[in-house]
Scaffold this active site. Structure first.
Site, PDB file in Angstrom:
ATOM      1  N   HIS A   1      -6.370   3.212   1.059  1.00 21.70           N
ATOM      2  CA  HIS A   1      -5.447   3.760   2.674  1.00 21.70           C
ATOM      3  C   HIS A   1      -6.920   4.628   3.218  1.00 21.70           C
ATOM      4  CE1 HIS A   1      -2.286   3.704   5.348  1.00 21.70           C
ATOM      5  NE2 HIS A   1      -3.351   4.683   6.150  1.00 21.70           N
TER       6      HIS A   1
ATOM      7  N   ASP B   1      -0.373  16.228  -0.813  1.00 15.55           N
ATOM      8  CA  ASP B   1      -0.876  16.005  -1.611  1.00 15.55           C
ATOM      9  C   ASP B   1      -0.076  16.192  -3.140  1.00 15.55           C
ATOM     10  OD1 ASP B   1      -4.418  14.173  -2.763  1.00 15.55           O
ATOM     11  OD2 ASP B   1      -2.533  15.230  -4.470  1.00 15.55           O
TER      12      ASP B   1
ATOM     13  N   ASN C   1     -12.684  10.475  -0.237  1.00 13.72           N
ATOM     14  CA  ASN C   1     -13.703   9.984  -1.410  1.00 13.72           C
ATOM     15  C   ASN C   1     -13.495   8.410  -0.854  1.00 13.72           C
ATOM     16  OD1 ASN C   1     -13.543  11.837  -2.088  1.00 13.72           O
ATOM     17  ND2 ASN C   1     -11.708  12.205  -3.215  1.00 13.72           N
TER      18      ASN C   1
ATOM     19  N   HIS D   1      -7.725   7.941   3.701  1.00 15.18           N
ATOM     20  CA  HIS D   1      -7.438   9.110   4.265  1.00 15.18           C
ATOM     21  C   HIS D   1      -8.536  10.185   3.961  1.00 15.18           C
ATOM     22  CE1 HIS D   1      -7.583   8.204  -0.366  1.00 15.18           C
ATOM     23  NE2 HIS D   1      -7.885   8.900  -0.675  1.00 15.18           N
TER      24      HIS D   1
ATOM     25  N   CYS E   1       0.346  -1.356  -0.177  1.00 17.69           N
ATOM     26  CA  CYS E   1      -0.381  -0.047   0.091  1.00 17.69           C
ATOM     27  C   CYS E   1       0.905   0.955   0.147  1.00 17.69           C
ATOM     28  CB  CYS E   1      -0.608  -0.144   1.280  1.00 17.69           C
ATOM     29  SG  CYS E   1      -1.980   1.098   1.709  1.00 17.69           S
TER      30      CYS E   1
END
Ligand code: AMP
Ligand code: ZN
Length: 120
Positions: free
Chosen positions: A105, A34, A94, A107, A8
C-alpha cells in the site's frame, strides 16, 4: 472508504481497525509512526485509498500525493525534526521488490531527527 482492500494492513490502520500511533489524519491521508523506526523521527504517510505502489499512481492521484509531499516537512518538524538546513528530513518511497517494498500500500517514509540513525 469504498476504495479499500480488507486484507491490507495499511488500509486497516488508516480505518482505525489496527492500532497505530497517529501523527495526522484528514479525509484522504493518514500518517502514523513506523513500528521499527530507523531514526528519532520516522513515520509513514499513506493515502486512505488503497494504491498498491508508486508504480500504480496515475493522474487522479496527483492531488493527494502533492498534499502528502507538502505536508511531510511540517509533520516532520512537529514530530521533532530540526529545521532546515541543519536539521531536515528524508522522504523515501520503496517501490516493488527491487525497491525494497514490503507493504503493498503506497507509503511515504518520513525520517529525521538528530543523527546517528539506526539505518540510512
Ligand atoms: P517498506 O514497504 O519496505 O517501505 O516498509 C514498510 C514499513 O512499514 C516498515 O518500515 C515497517 O516497519 C512498517 N510497518 C509494517 N507494519 C506496520 C504497522 N502495523 N505499524 C507501523 N508500521 C508498520
Ligand atoms: Zn491498502
Amino acid at each position: 472508504m469504498s476504495l479499500r482492500d480488507p486484507n491490507c494492513v495499511f488500509c486497516r490502520i488508516a480505518a482505525g481497525e489496527i492500532p497505530s500511533k497517529k501523527v495526522y489524519e484528514d479525509d484522504d491521508i493518514f500518517a502514523f509512526h513506523d513500528i521499527h523506526p530507523w531514526a528519532p523521527v520516522h513515520f509513514l504517510m499513506v493515502p486512505k485509498e488503497h494504491v498498491t505502489s508508486m508504480a500504480h499512481v496515475g493522474p487522479r492521484h496527483e492531488p493527494v500525493l502533492g498534499r502528502m509531499m507538502a505536508l511531510a516537512g511540517k509533520l516532520a518538524q512537529q514530530e521533532g525534526a530540526r529545521p532546515y538546513p541543519e536539521g531536515g528530513f528524508r522522504v523515501v518511497v520503496n517501490t516493488g521488490a527491487d525497491g525494497g517494498q514490503e507493504v503493498h500500500h503506497l507509503h511515504i517514509h518520513v525520517i529525521g531527527g538528530p543523527r546517528p540513525w539506526l539505518k540510512g
